[in-house]
Design an enzyme around this catalytic site. Structure first.
Site, PDB file in Angstrom:
ATOM      1  N   HIS A  84       1.043  -1.144  -0.076  1.00  0.00           N
ATOM      2  CA  HIS A  84       0.042  -0.009   0.050  1.00  0.00           C
ATOM      3  C   HIS A  84       0.640   1.375   0.005  1.00  0.00           C
ATOM      4  O   HIS A  84       0.193   2.294  -0.022  1.00  0.00           O
ATOM      5  CB  HIS A  84      -0.974  -0.090   1.382  1.00  0.00           C
ATOM      6  CG  HIS A  84      -0.361   0.219   2.484  1.00  0.00           C
ATOM      7  ND1 HIS A  84      -0.085  -0.891   3.228  1.00  0.00           N
ATOM      8  CD2 HIS A  84       0.383   1.348   3.253  1.00  0.00           C
ATOM      9  CE1 HIS A  84       0.522  -0.463   4.541  1.00  0.00           C
ATOM     10  NE2 HIS A  84       0.684   0.801   4.492  1.00  0.00           N
ATOM     11  N   ASP A 131      -0.274  -7.354   0.516  1.00  0.00           N
ATOM     12  CA  ASP A 131       0.219  -6.131   0.611  1.00  0.00           C
ATOM     13  C   ASP A 131       1.789  -6.222   0.808  1.00  0.00           C
ATOM     14  O   ASP A 131       2.431  -6.164   1.990  1.00  0.00           O
ATOM     15  CB  ASP A 131      -0.555  -5.818   2.281  1.00  0.00           C
ATOM     16  CG  ASP A 131      -0.052  -4.235   2.648  1.00  0.00           C
ATOM     17  OD1 ASP A 131       0.413  -3.517   1.578  1.00  0.00           O
ATOM     18  OD2 ASP A 131      -0.385  -3.746   3.485  1.00  0.00           O
ATOM     19  N   GLY A 178       3.299   5.617  10.664  1.00  0.00           N
ATOM     20  CA  GLY A 178       4.732   5.897  10.902  1.00  0.00           C
ATOM     21  C   GLY A 178       5.339   4.637  11.036  1.00  0.00           C
ATOM     22  O   GLY A 178       6.867   4.565  10.754  1.00  0.00           O
ATOM     23  N   SER A 182       4.293   1.612   9.296  1.00  0.00           N
ATOM     24  CA  SER A 182       3.907   0.757   8.248  1.00  0.00           C
ATOM     25  C   SER A 182       5.135   0.067   7.247  1.00  0.00           C
ATOM     26  O   SER A 182       6.118   1.011   7.053  1.00  0.00           O
ATOM     27  CB  SER A 182       3.079   1.389   7.212  1.00  0.00           C
ATOM     28  OG  SER A 182       2.239   0.672   6.360  1.00  0.00           O
ATOM     29  N   SER A 242       1.739  -4.177   7.988  1.00  0.00           N
ATOM     30  CA  SER A 242       0.508  -3.858   7.085  1.00  0.00           C
ATOM     31  C   SER A 242      -0.491  -2.868   7.727  1.00  0.00           C
ATOM     32  O   SER A 242      -0.392  -1.631   7.181  1.00  0.00           O
ATOM     33  CB  SER A 242      -0.024  -5.244   6.659  1.00  0.00           C
ATOM     34  OG  SER A 242      -1.213  -4.783   5.637  1.00  0.00           O
TER      35      SER A 242
END
Length: 452
Positions: free
Chosen positions: A233, A261, A340, A342, A357
């Protein structure tokens, strides 16, 4: 969904199972003999140990003991899964001693499980049947993300597919659409509102098109090309990235989201891949492999917003619905995370597990975080994880071509130090515990295998 490789029943199972169990002799006594699990656990970074102390209440010795036990459990679980075949109903560890429980649908398997050193549990449903039911739910969600159903997963402890839903009617609608038998399912009420940790950083920060921020998951190689895996993402193919100080870094080569993802970024020659995870001032963590930890194992996450945080693996192969759509094949954990974090690294001991994720909650009140397992991402894009003491890239040509193909060696198998396999008419002893990857045939990787 990538299914586990299950060996056919018969003599082949007995041969390979016996070989695997023989190879585990060194693992079972690693704490006393200095084998691979104990050695790996002894090399834990101060930052990771401190996070395990804070979040799991373990002192340094307990942390090392637990991780060594979890390494042994992962190797033994892989052997028993192959041996039990269609009867296998999942594995999990519990407690600081990492006691392994292996479930089966056939009571006749109990002596085999206990003789191998694990607790046996007889249940109604095989893992294959439960995962087939979950796949049916995934297929419905891939067309249209279900409203009011934030997540679902196979819970090996409950021997059910657990569907978390805000309303029972929402779960019922999903189950009806998928045609899943109710005796395989448990519906739990949930107020979770998972979201992807978009524009965020996990380990080392990078920036997309000079604006949004995410994080490096793990350094990888594809042939001679360096790069890293991260959350899908975070960017789409062609999006450029910059690193520390906004230095030119690379660009997204492939990305999958929703559905999965994961993504990978190819970097320019100014960036050198290292087998490390940022320790945030407490010593970087060395990555030595990517063997999947068993449910119940400890796992830690590195993220720039909240630093190091630890918890346990709750369920593998979960599905979660974000506003952007449903993500399948992720792992559900009790580790907290915040915007922050991810794309950052999830690691168990020295074994890479996946990239952050999304989830719900925060690190003040606690929450649930999902990570995308790293091995499916590597397989999807033909990548090799950069590790310490192991090959960083399978050679394009065998260094010692076998005179004949075949043998007991197989990609995807977890091998313990001391295990013996055959390949190309020769026998090899494993020098370092690892999970085999395509291209890492014994003749090609002398760092991992010694010809006998």
């Amino acid at each position: 969904m990538v299914r586990r490789r299950v060996l056919a029943a018969g003599a082949a199972v007995v041969t390979v199972g016996a070989l695997g169990l023989a190879g585990l002799t060194g693992v079972a006594s690693a704490g006393q003999t200095g084998g691979a699990p104990a050695a790996a656990a002894g090399g834990l970074s101060p930052g990771l140990i401190e996070a395990m102390r804070r979040d799991l209440g373990l002192d340094a010795g307990q942390a090392r003991t637990r991780i060594a036990g979890e390494y042994r459990a992962a190797a033994l679980a892989a052997v028993l899964e192959k041996s039990l075949g269609a009867d296998f109903a999942g594995a999990r560890v519990s407690g600081d001693a990492a006691v392994l429980t292996v479930a089966t649908t056939d009571r006749a398997d109990v002596p085999r499980i206990t003789a191998a050193g694990a607790r046996a549990e007889v249940v109604d449903h095989s893992l294959e049947r439960l995962e087939a039911a979950k796949t049916a739910l995934d297929e419905v969600a891939s067309g249209k993300a279900p409203k009011g159903v934030p997540s679902w997963y196979v819970d090996v402890r409950a021997n059910r597919v657990v569907v978390n839903a805000a309303r029972a009617a929402a779960a019922e609608a999903l189950l009806t659409a998928a045609g899943v038998s109710r005796d395989l399912v448990r519906v739990d009420r949930s107020a979770e509102q998972p979201r992807a940790y978009a524009d965020l950083r996990g380990g080392d920060a990078y920036y997309m098109n000079g604006t949004g921020r995410c994080s490096i998951g793990f350094p990888v190689k594809r042939g001679t090309q360096n790069g890293f895996v991260t959350a899908g993402h975070c960017g789409t193919p062609g999006v450029t990235t910059t690193g520390a100080g906004q230095q030119a870094q690379g660009s997204f080569q492939a990305s999958t989201f929703p559905g999965r993802d994961y993504a990978w970024v190819a970097t320019n020659s100014n960036w050198t891949p290292r087998a490390l995870v940022n320790g945030y001032g407490n010593g970087d963590v060395t990555v030595s492999g990517s063997t999947q930890a068993v449910a119940g194992s400890s796992v830690c996450r590195s993220g720039s917003t909240t630093g190091w945080h630890c918890g346990t693996i709750q369920q593998h192969n979960s599905s979660v619905t974000y506003p952007e759509g449903t993500i399948t094949g992720v792992t559900r954990t009790s580790v907290c995370a915040e915007p922050g974090d991810s794309g950052g690294s999830f690691i168990s001991g020295s074994q890479a597990q996946g990239v952050t994720s999304g989830g719900s909650g925060n690190c003040s009140q606690g929450g649930t975080t999902y990570y995308q397992p790293v091995n499916p991402a590597l397989a999807a894009y033909g990548l090799t994880l950069v590790t310490a003491g192991t090959p960083t890239d399978p050679p394009t040509e065998p260094t010692d071509p076998p005179t004949e193909p075949g043998g007991t060696w197989a990609a995807g198998t977890v091998y313990a130090s001391g295990a013996v396999v055959t390949y190309g008419g020769a026998s090899y002893r494993c020098l370092q515990g690892h999970q085999a990857q395509a291209g890492w045939q014994p003749p090609n990787v002398p760092a991992l295998w010694q010809r006998l």
